[in-house]
Design a protein around this motif. Structure first.
Motif, PDB file in Angstrom:
ATOM      1  N   THR A  20     -27.302 -35.160   1.745  1.00  0.00           N
ATOM      2  CA  THR A  20     -26.508 -36.103   2.029  1.00  0.00           C
ATOM      3  C   THR A  20     -27.814 -37.163   2.067  1.00  0.00           C
ATOM      4  OG1 THR A  20     -27.213 -35.709   4.692  1.00  0.00           O
ATOM      5  CG2 THR A  20     -25.026 -34.950   3.425  1.00  0.00           C
ATOM      6  N   VAL A  68     -26.983 -38.588  -1.751  1.00  0.00           N
ATOM      7  CA  VAL A  68     -25.165 -38.511  -2.048  1.00  0.00           C
ATOM      8  C   VAL A  68     -25.132 -39.726  -2.705  1.00  0.00           C
ATOM      9  CG1 VAL A  68     -22.789 -38.048  -1.762  1.00  0.00           C
ATOM     10  CG2 VAL A  68     -24.697 -36.541  -1.639  1.00  0.00           C
ATOM     11  N   ASP A  69     -24.092 -40.567  -3.252  1.00  0.00           N
ATOM     12  CA  ASP A  69     -23.442 -41.764  -3.151  1.00  0.00           C
ATOM     13  C   ASP A  69     -22.362 -41.412  -2.325  1.00  0.00           C
ATOM     14  OD1 ASP A  69     -22.260 -44.394  -3.173  1.00  0.00           O
ATOM     15  OD2 ASP A  69     -22.135 -44.622  -5.455  1.00  0.00           O
ATOM     16  N   PHE A  70     -22.344 -41.514  -0.733  1.00  0.00           N
ATOM     17  CA  PHE A  70     -20.463 -41.513  -0.872  1.00  0.00           C
ATOM     18  C   PHE A  70     -18.978 -42.350  -0.315  1.00  0.00           C
ATOM     19  CE2 PHE A  70     -23.730 -39.118   2.402  1.00  0.00           C
ATOM     20  CZ  PHE A  70     -22.785 -37.811   2.403  1.00  0.00           C
ATOM     21  N   THR A  71     -19.708 -43.321  -1.841  1.00  0.00           N
ATOM     22  CA  THR A  71     -17.604 -44.131  -2.370  1.00  0.00           C
ATOM     23  C   THR A  71     -17.518 -43.499  -3.993  1.00  0.00           C
ATOM     24  OG1 THR A  71     -20.455 -45.536  -4.008  1.00  0.00           O
ATOM     25  CG2 THR A  71     -19.582 -45.803  -1.519  1.00  0.00           C
ATOM     26  N   ASP A  72     -18.844 -42.652  -4.010  1.00  0.00           N
ATOM     27  CA  ASP A  72     -18.189 -41.313  -5.152  1.00  0.00           C
ATOM     28  C   ASP A  72     -17.525 -40.472  -5.266  1.00  0.00           C
ATOM     29  OD1 ASP A  72     -18.664 -40.064  -8.264  1.00  0.00           O
ATOM     30  OD2 ASP A  72     -20.693 -40.201  -8.015  1.00  0.00           O
ATOM     31  N   THR A 128     -19.043 -36.980  -6.661  1.00  0.00           N
ATOM     32  CA  THR A 128     -19.599 -36.030  -5.676  1.00  0.00           C
ATOM     33  C   THR A 128     -20.680 -36.204  -4.162  1.00  0.00           C
ATOM     34  OG1 THR A 128     -21.306 -38.277  -6.391  1.00  0.00           O
ATOM     35  CG2 THR A 128     -21.651 -36.983  -8.003  1.00  0.00           C
ATOM     36  N   CYS A 129     -19.851 -36.576  -3.960  1.00  0.00           N
ATOM     37  CA  CYS A 129     -20.145 -36.798  -2.291  1.00  0.00           C
ATOM     38  C   CYS A 129     -19.353 -35.795  -1.530  1.00  0.00           C
ATOM     39  CB  CYS A 129     -19.610 -38.186  -2.102  1.00  0.00           C
ATOM     40  SG  CYS A 129     -17.286 -38.352  -1.805  1.00  0.00           S
ATOM     41  N   LYS A 145     -31.786 -42.286  -7.306  1.00  0.00           N
ATOM     42  CA  LYS A 145     -31.389 -43.199  -5.977  1.00  0.00           C
ATOM     43  C   LYS A 145     -30.176 -41.755  -5.131  1.00  0.00           C
ATOM     44  CE  LYS A 145     -30.298 -46.124  -2.798  1.00  0.00           C
ATOM     45  NZ  LYS A 145     -29.521 -47.898  -2.735  1.00  0.00           N
ATOM     46  N   TYR A 146     -29.278 -41.539  -6.381  1.00  0.00           N
ATOM     47  CA  TYR A 146     -28.488 -41.034  -6.072  1.00  0.00           C
ATOM     48  C   TYR A 146     -28.119 -39.736  -7.175  1.00  0.00           C
ATOM     49  CZ  TYR A 146     -26.553 -44.367  -2.963  1.00  0.00           C
ATOM     50  OH  TYR A 146     -26.837 -45.199  -1.642  1.00  0.00           O
ATOM     51  N   LYS A 188     -25.917 -37.673  -9.914  1.00  0.00           N
ATOM     52  CA  LYS A 188     -25.127 -38.410 -10.922  1.00  0.00           C
ATOM     53  C   LYS A 188     -24.959 -37.415 -11.829  1.00  0.00           C
ATOM     54  CE  LYS A 188     -27.384 -42.867 -10.719  1.00  0.00           C
ATOM     55  NZ  LYS A 188     -28.211 -44.426 -11.130  1.00  0.00           N
TER      56      LYS A 188
END
Length: 305
Positions: free
Chosen positions: A145, A148-152, A155-156, A193-194, A196
């Protein structure tokens, strides 16, 4: 490759925090039905604890289950891609947290993404063959967590947090391994960073490589699926596993799944699942573990546990 060893104990740690599909509906354009139908995931865990804390808790679970003398441990390998700092390694910090700084211990991390635990276990088992080491603690610990990009929405929905562990000693039981990799310079799956990833390409890779990996380790060791009690795959996506079950004509009870509760915990998924399986099955069983992940990496092992 075959080694002689003995698996003494297994452990796991799952944080109390839970992210449901309904929680994710509030963050991105998705819904419970869509997530379940495409991934098989209902919930995943979210840690307030650090990667180190989870590694420690999973390690202590294995130690306590076996009433094990932790002072015997002189080799610590942690598989992770989510260490919050670049250095020291989680393994070094775990050594200190376990109170083993006054001992001679070799400690380091392995970064092989979701195949990390399989890689780490072969490294540990091979080092034990030298008889230089008495006891190896092998851990997979991931705080997915954090990356993870919680706007994607692609993947989130997939990832969760947790840790699993195993204590291994030199022994007289055969453990066999097959590990491999292929450098992915096309960025199909990477973490900056996240996380992908190109979901369709990862799916294609997984459904191709997992059956090949299972068949290769069986063929190389003159075994068949009838010699295996259960298969424990990396818990990435239920649809991937269902595809493999169908292609290899496996029965559903031959393959262990818990992705519905935990999501994809990367290098922690296989040891968590092993620990859960062992809690329900006290008799000695022959298991085949198989992983695949970014890198690309893939591998398998056949163990008696």
């Amino acid at each position: 490759m075959s080694y002689k060893s003995k698996i003494v104990s297994t452990g796991k740690y799952l944080p109390e925090g839970v992210i449901t599909n309904f929680d994710l509906e509030k963050l991105v354009d998705t819904n419970d039905e869509w997530i379940v139908s495409r991934t098989g995931i209902n919930t995943r865990r979210k840690a307030l604890e650090s990667v180190l804390d989870m590694a420690y808790n999973a390690s202590m679970d294995a130690i306590k289950k076996a009433e094990y003398d932790k002072d015997k441990i002189d080799l610590i390998i942690v598989a992770t891609i989510t260490n919050e700092i670049k250095s020291p390694s989680i393994a070094n910090l775990l050594q200190a947290k376990l109170g083993l700084n006054d001992k001679q211990v070799m400690a380091f991390d392995v970064n092989a993404a979701c195949t990390g635990f399989v890689y780490a276990l072969e490294v540990a088992t091979s080092l034990l063959q030298s008889w230089k080491f008495k006891s190896a603690l092998v851990v997979g610990s991931e705080k997915m967590t954090n990356i993870v990009d919680f706007t994607d929405r692609n993947t989130c929905i997939l990832f969760g947090d947790g840790a699993g562990s195993m204590i291994v000693e030199p022994g007289d039981i055969d453990s066999v391994f097959y590990n491999d990799s292929k450098g992915d310079n096309t960025k199909i799956l990477e973490v900056d960073k996240y996380v992908k990833m190109n979901g369709p390409r990862v799916y294609q890779f997984a459904v191709d490589i997992i059956p090949k990996t299972i068949n290769k380790i069986l063929r190389d060791n003159n075994l068949t699926l009838d010699d295996i009690d259960v298969i424990i795959p990396h818990q990435a996506n239920k649809r991937i596993v269902e595809s493999i079950i169908k292609e290899m004509n496996l029965s559903d009870d031959k393959v262990i799944l818990n992705i519905d509760r935990y999501g994809n915990t990367s290098a922690a998924s296989i040891p968590i699942t092993i620990a859960e399986y062992k809690e329900e099955n006290k008799d000695l069983k022959t298991i085949l573990i198989v992983g695949f992940g970014g890198g690309f990496t893939w591998g398998a092992a056949i163990l008696k546990i």
